[in-house]
Write a protein that holds these residues in place. Structure first.
Motif, PDB file in Angstrom:
ATOM      1  N   PRO A   1       0.795  -1.235   0.000  1.00  0.00           N
ATOM      2  CA  PRO A   1       0.000   0.000   0.000  1.00  0.00           C
ATOM      3  C   PRO A   1       0.827   1.285   0.000  1.00  0.00           C
ATOM      4  O   PRO A   1       0.455   2.260  -0.670  1.00  0.00           O
ATOM      5  CB  PRO A   1      -0.828  -0.114   1.286  1.00  0.00           C
ATOM      6  N   SER A   2       1.934   1.326   0.735  1.00  0.00           N
ATOM      7  CA  SER A   2       2.691   2.571   0.855  1.00  0.00           C
ATOM      8  C   SER A   2       3.313   2.989  -0.469  1.00  0.00           C
ATOM      9  O   SER A   2       3.154   4.132  -0.920  1.00  0.00           O
ATOM     10  CB  SER A   2       3.769   2.436   1.930  1.00  0.00           C
TER      11      SER A   2
ATOM     12  N   GLY B   1      -4.007   5.074   2.928  1.00  0.00           N
ATOM     13  CA  GLY B   1      -5.423   4.834   3.171  1.00  0.00           C
ATOM     14  C   GLY B   1      -6.336   5.751   2.401  1.00  0.00           C
ATOM     15  O   GLY B   1      -7.562   5.761   2.644  1.00  0.00           O
TER      16      GLY B   1
ATOM     17  N   ASP C   1      -7.414   2.828  -1.827  1.00  0.00           N
ATOM     18  CA  ASP C   1      -8.249   1.705  -1.387  1.00  0.00           C
ATOM     19  C   ASP C   1      -8.983   1.064  -2.560  1.00  0.00           C
ATOM     20  O   ASP C   1      -9.099  -0.168  -2.639  1.00  0.00           O
ATOM     21  CB  ASP C   1      -9.270   2.180  -0.352  1.00  0.00           C
TER      22      ASP C   1
ATOM     23  N   THR D   1      -1.278  -8.483   1.744  1.00  0.00           N
ATOM     24  CA  THR D   1      -0.919  -7.093   1.980  1.00  0.00           C
ATOM     25  C   THR D   1      -0.533  -6.928   3.441  1.00  0.00           C
ATOM     26  O   THR D   1      -0.327  -7.910   4.156  1.00  0.00           O
ATOM     27  CB  THR D   1      -2.076  -6.145   1.582  1.00  0.00           C
TER      28      THR D   1
ATOM     29  N   GLY E   1      -1.092  -4.226   7.106  1.00  0.00           N
ATOM     30  CA  GLY E   1      -1.736  -3.098   7.768  1.00  0.00           C
ATOM     31  C   GLY E   1      -1.361  -3.110   9.224  1.00  0.00           C
ATOM     32  O   GLY E   1      -1.722  -4.039   9.947  1.00  0.00           O
TER      33      GLY E   1
ATOM     34  N   ASP F   1      -2.226  -1.411  11.839  1.00  0.00           N
ATOM     35  CA  ASP F   1      -3.152  -1.026  12.898  1.00  0.00           C
ATOM     36  C   ASP F   1      -4.434  -1.813  12.704  1.00  0.00           C
ATOM     37  O   ASP F   1      -4.714  -2.341  11.621  1.00  0.00           O
ATOM     38  CB  ASP F   1      -3.418   0.482  12.901  1.00  0.00           C
TER      39      ASP F   1
ATOM     40  N   THR G   1      -6.942  -0.893   9.799  1.00  0.00           N
ATOM     41  CA  THR G   1      -6.439  -1.173   8.457  1.00  0.00           C
ATOM     42  C   THR G   1      -6.444  -2.665   8.176  1.00  0.00           C
ATOM     43  O   THR G   1      -6.803  -3.099   7.077  1.00  0.00           O
ATOM     44  CB  THR G   1      -5.026  -0.595   8.285  1.00  0.00           C
ATOM     45  N   VAL G   2      -6.040  -3.456   9.167  1.00  0.00           N
ATOM     46  CA  VAL G   2      -6.077  -4.911   9.003  1.00  0.00           C
ATOM     47  C   VAL G   2      -7.498  -5.375   8.708  1.00  0.00           C
ATOM     48  O   VAL G   2      -7.737  -6.160   7.779  1.00  0.00           O
ATOM     49  CB  VAL G   2      -5.522  -5.615  10.260  1.00  0.00           C
TER      50      VAL G   2
ATOM     51  N   LYS H   1      -9.910  -3.658   7.439  1.00  0.00           N
ATOM     52  CA  LYS H   1     -10.311  -3.169   6.117  1.00  0.00           C
ATOM     53  C   LYS H   1      -9.824  -4.110   5.022  1.00  0.00           C
ATOM     54  O   LYS H   1     -10.608  -4.492   4.127  1.00  0.00           O
ATOM     55  CB  LYS H   1      -9.739  -1.767   5.893  1.00  0.00           C
ATOM     56  N   TYR H   2      -8.553  -4.510   5.082  1.00  0.00           N
ATOM     57  CA  TYR H   2      -8.009  -5.362   4.034  1.00  0.00           C
ATOM     58  C   TYR H   2      -8.594  -6.766   4.094  1.00  0.00           C
ATOM     59  O   TYR H   2      -8.840  -7.382   3.053  1.00  0.00           O
ATOM     60  CB  TYR H   2      -6.488  -5.404   4.124  1.00  0.00           C
TER      61      TYR H   2
ATOM     62  N   VAL I   1      -2.382 -11.054   5.662  1.00  0.00           N
ATOM     63  CA  VAL I   1      -2.122  -9.682   6.086  1.00  0.00           C
ATOM     64  C   VAL I   1      -1.058  -9.688   7.175  1.00  0.00           C
ATOM     65  O   VAL I   1      -1.158 -10.439   8.155  1.00  0.00           O
ATOM     66  CB  VAL I   1      -3.402  -8.995   6.623  1.00  0.00           C
TER      67      VAL I   1
END
Length: 257
Positions: free
Chosen positions: A179-180, A193, A198, A217, A219, A221, A224-225, A227-228, A236
């Motif tokens: 993602p970064s 984010g 997204d 992927t 995440g 926090d 975020t985890v 969400k994915y 993850v």
């Protein structure tokens, strides 16, 4: 001479099954003791990060050895997608690789070939390396390929455009979305984010699944985890040794101030 069986790659098997989320922890400190401790904490895998940590080959080898004492599978991420370092990490005992900055099918194929013995790849055939228990695993050279797991990282818009071609490379076991770097490639540096990012990640996961591959992927926090995982990610990374120390220290201090 004492003989040993080839270690089974539980990470590869669990990823391929796509039954339960595969949850892992990034190792960035290069400390043998903390690696050994965290590899027994219950994560499905721990990843030795050579891309964003100042780890040379010997330090990565030591982290692999320390992690092998625990119950978690060991994954490595080299600093670059180059054959010489992938060969050395495979000889050091790595069976699972997350390969950074893979933009094309040709780059993915090069990574796979570096990790596999001929005829599927170009890994040098040395039978007395650490991965073969220094010659104590009978038939290692003909058995090792089956337990190798290669996961290219999709981290740019170019890579996103080539997802289907990368998935089609024989020997690619899954695709990891970063993602970064992806957000930076899209013009949202420091904002992984962002809604636009997204949406690309969501559609990329769907495309990876359509190719029959697991999607991965990270995440660091809880939100975020979640969400994915909600997007369908099969694997993850949920934190790192660095974030555990940072948050643990801040929480401890806050309790006693």
């Amino acid at each position: 001479m004492t003989e040993f069986a080839l270690p089974r790659n539980a990470f590869k098997a669990k990823l391929a099954a796509r039954k339960d989320p595969v949850l892992g922890l990034w190792l960035m400190l290069g400390a043998d003791a903390s690696t050994e401790l965290l590899a027994d904490a219950g994560f499905d895998y721990v990843l030795v990060d050579g891309e964003h940590s100042p780890l040379d080959i010997d330090l990565m080898r030591r982290q692999i050895a320390a992690a092998e004492r625990g119950a978690s599978s060991v994954v490595v991420r080299p600093p670059v997608n180059e054959a010489w370092i992938l060969k050395q990490l495979a000889d050091a005992g790595a069976q699972s690789f997350i390969i950074p900055m893979v933009d094309t099918a040709e780059q993915a194929e090069a990574a796979v070939q570096a990790c596999l013995y001929p005829p599927q790849g170009i890994r040098g055939a040395a039978g007395v390396v650490r991965a073969a228990r220094y010659g104590r695993i009978p038939g290692y050279l003909t058995k090792a390929n089956a337990e190798i797991c290669v996961v290219p990282q999709v981290e740019t818009l170019t890579a996103v455009e080539n997802i289907e071609a990368i998935c089609a490379v024989e020997g690619v076991d899954a695709i990891f979305i970063g993602p970064s770097d992806l957000s930076a490639s899209m013009g949202f540096t420091g904002r992984p984010g962002a809604p636009e990012v997204d949406e690309v990640i969501r559609s990329s996961i769907a495309r990876i699944h359509a190719c029959g591959k697991p999607a991965c992927t990270l995440g660091f926090d809880e939100a975020t985890v979640a969400k994915y995982l909600g997007m369908g990610a099969d694997m993850v990374a949920v934190g790192s040794d660095v974030t555990l120390l940072l948050r643990g220290a801040a929480e401890l201090l806050a309790k006693h101030r």
